[in-house]
Design a protein around this motif. Structure first.
Motif, mmCIF file in Angstrom:
data_model
loop_
_atom_site.group_PDB
_atom_site.id
_atom_site.type_symbol
_atom_site.label_atom_id
_atom_site.label_comp_id
_atom_site.label_asym_id
_atom_site.label_seq_id
_atom_site.Cartn_x
_atom_site.Cartn_y
_atom_site.Cartn_z
ATOM 1 N N HIS A 2 -2.620 -14.971 -1.958
ATOM 2 C CA HIS A 2 -2.333 -13.915 -0.999
ATOM 3 C C HIS A 2 -0.833 -13.673 -1.000
ATOM 4 O O HIS A 2 -0.047 -14.614 -1.079
ATOM 5 N N LYS A 26 5.383 -1.313 2.244
ATOM 6 C CA LYS A 26 4.616 -2.521 2.537
ATOM 7 C C LYS A 26 3.630 -2.749 1.408
ATOM 8 O O LYS A 26 3.174 -1.799 0.771
ATOM 9 N N HIS A 70 2.169 -10.774 0.870
ATOM 10 C CA HIS A 70 2.458 -9.631 1.722
ATOM 11 C C HIS A 70 3.968 -9.510 1.824
ATOM 12 O O HIS A 70 4.678 -10.505 1.925
ATOM 13 N N THR A 127 0.247 -5.628 0.401
ATOM 14 C CA THR A 127 -0.573 -6.804 0.668
ATOM 15 C C THR A 127 -1.566 -6.923 -0.475
ATOM 16 O O THR A 127 -2.121 -5.925 -0.923
#
Length: 126
Positions: free
Chosen positions: A36, A46, A38, A48
């Protein structure tokens, strides 16, 4: 005078901030291939992403990735793209992305006919 100009240049360079400096950033990678990440930047960008290792078939492993990114364009609008990437390819979705036109009815009928009447080689024909 040279020193004054040099000091002024140094002060301006030191106080200048770049809009792509990170506001937040996180990442995690696990031993089994799961991950993961982000991040968010000062300019409003942004991203993610989450991924997992998966078995595609008996001989191959692959990754399945889901993610999303957004950015503020020069026109002031925020554009958002969500995506999936796996054994079926990269599939992006966003309100600003073009979409294909609907499949014509004649093509749908032809595909259905082909499905119901598969090709047979001359040796297979009665």
């Amino acid at each position: 005078m040279k020193y004054l100009m040099l000091i002024a240049l140094f002060v301006v360079a030191a106080s200048a901030t770049d809009n792509d400096d990170p506001i937040s950033q996180e990442s995690n990678v696990e031993y089994n291939g799961k991950y993961h990440y982000h991040y968010e930047l000062k300019d409003g960008s942004k991203a993610t992403q989450d991924g997992v290792l998966k078995s595609v078939n008996a001989d191959h492993n692959g990754e399945s990735v889901n993610g999303k990114y957004s950015f503020v364009s020069d026109d002031g609008k925020t554009y958002v793209v969500s995506y999936t990437a796996d054994e079926n390819g990269y599939q992006a979705v966003g309100d600003h992305l073009p979409t294909p036109p609907p499949t014509p009815v004649s093509v749908l009928k032809a595909l259905e006919y082909i499905r119901l009447h598969p090709y047979k080689t001359p040796e297979e024909k009665p």
